[in-house]
Design a protein around this motif. Structure first.
Motif, PDB file in Angstrom:
ATOM      1  N   PHE A  10      38.495  37.325   1.779  1.00 57.97           N
ATOM      2  CA  PHE A  10      39.807  37.792   1.338  1.00 57.97           C
ATOM      3  C   PHE A  10      39.825  37.971  -0.176  1.00 57.97           C
ATOM      4  N   ASP A 158      43.829  36.978  10.952  1.00 58.13           N
ATOM      5  CA  ASP A 158      43.607  38.418  11.048  1.00 58.13           C
ATOM      6  C   ASP A 158      43.543  38.794  12.523  1.00 58.13           C
ATOM      7  N   TRP A 200      43.084  40.411   3.462  1.00 57.37           N
ATOM      8  CA  TRP A 200      41.776  40.285   4.089  1.00 57.37           C
ATOM      9  C   TRP A 200      40.858  41.378   3.543  1.00 57.37           C
TER      10      TRP A 200
END
Length: 202
Positions: A10, A158, A200
């Motif tokens: 990230f 995610d 991300w």
């Protein structure tokens, strides 16, 4: 503000005056950089004492982050308007079971943690939970000073990749002295703003 993104899944923007310290390899080099900046302009006699004490404190915080399975530590290393920012953020990247769905983990966190709320961070789901510990007298360096610890924890997942799950745990000191709660509120807002820049990678 400076973006930190070195081989992590990230990116995040740290507030001005904050530093990133990796937990593990690279920690000593990062601490040396912080110390060099901290004692710049300090006379020789004081510089040695200040550097030694700061080094001890930074290594203690890295060890504490390591005990929490942290991968990196975010620390305010400069004062704001002459005031030290009483906070730190530990980042961990827990390994979920192969059959675990990060979305289910987020829902479980939201259901079980008091005061948890579901958020959108960069277009992805996240959960934020906050609680406050009762005030207690701080350690010997601040003998006689009472403060509560405000814990703000962010769980970020995610949906497109089951292997990506990050926990960011912020510890913010809230002094019982007049104005202490207002300072803690301002620092909490700063940490919230920092986490809102989380994205991300890839």
């Amino acid at each position: 503000m400076s973006v930190t993104a070195q081989r992590r899944p990230f990116t995040i923007v740290l507030p001005r005056g904050w530093s990133r310290v990796p937990v593990g390899p690279g920690a000593s080099a990062a601490i040396r950089t912080i110390l060099d900046r901290a004692v710049a302009g300090v006379d020789d006699a004081r510089a040695v004492r200040v550097r030694r004490r700061l080094q001890e404190l930074l290594h203690q915080q890295v060890k504490a982050a390591e005990a929490q399975s942290g991968t990196e530590l975010y620390l305010p290393t400069e004062q704001v308007h002459g005031v030290s920012v009483p906070a730190s953020v530990v980042v961990s990247v827990p390994a979920l079971a192969e059959d675990a769905d990060p979305m289910d983990v987020l829902l479980a966190v939201a259901a079980r943690r008091r005061g948890a709320e579901v958020l959108d961070v960069g277009g992805k789901p996240a959960v934020r939970a906050e609680h406050r510990e009762e005030p207690a007298t701080l350690g010997e360096d601040l003998a006689g000073v009472e403060a509560a610890v405000r814990q703000v924890v962010y769980f970020l997942a995610d949906p497109a990749d089951r292997g990506r799950f990050v926990v960011m745990s912020a510890s913010i000191l809230e002094s019982t002295a007049q104005g202490g709660a207002a300072v803690a509120d301002a620092v909490t807002e700063l940490v919230d703003a920092m986490v809102s820049t989380f994205r991300w990678a890839g």
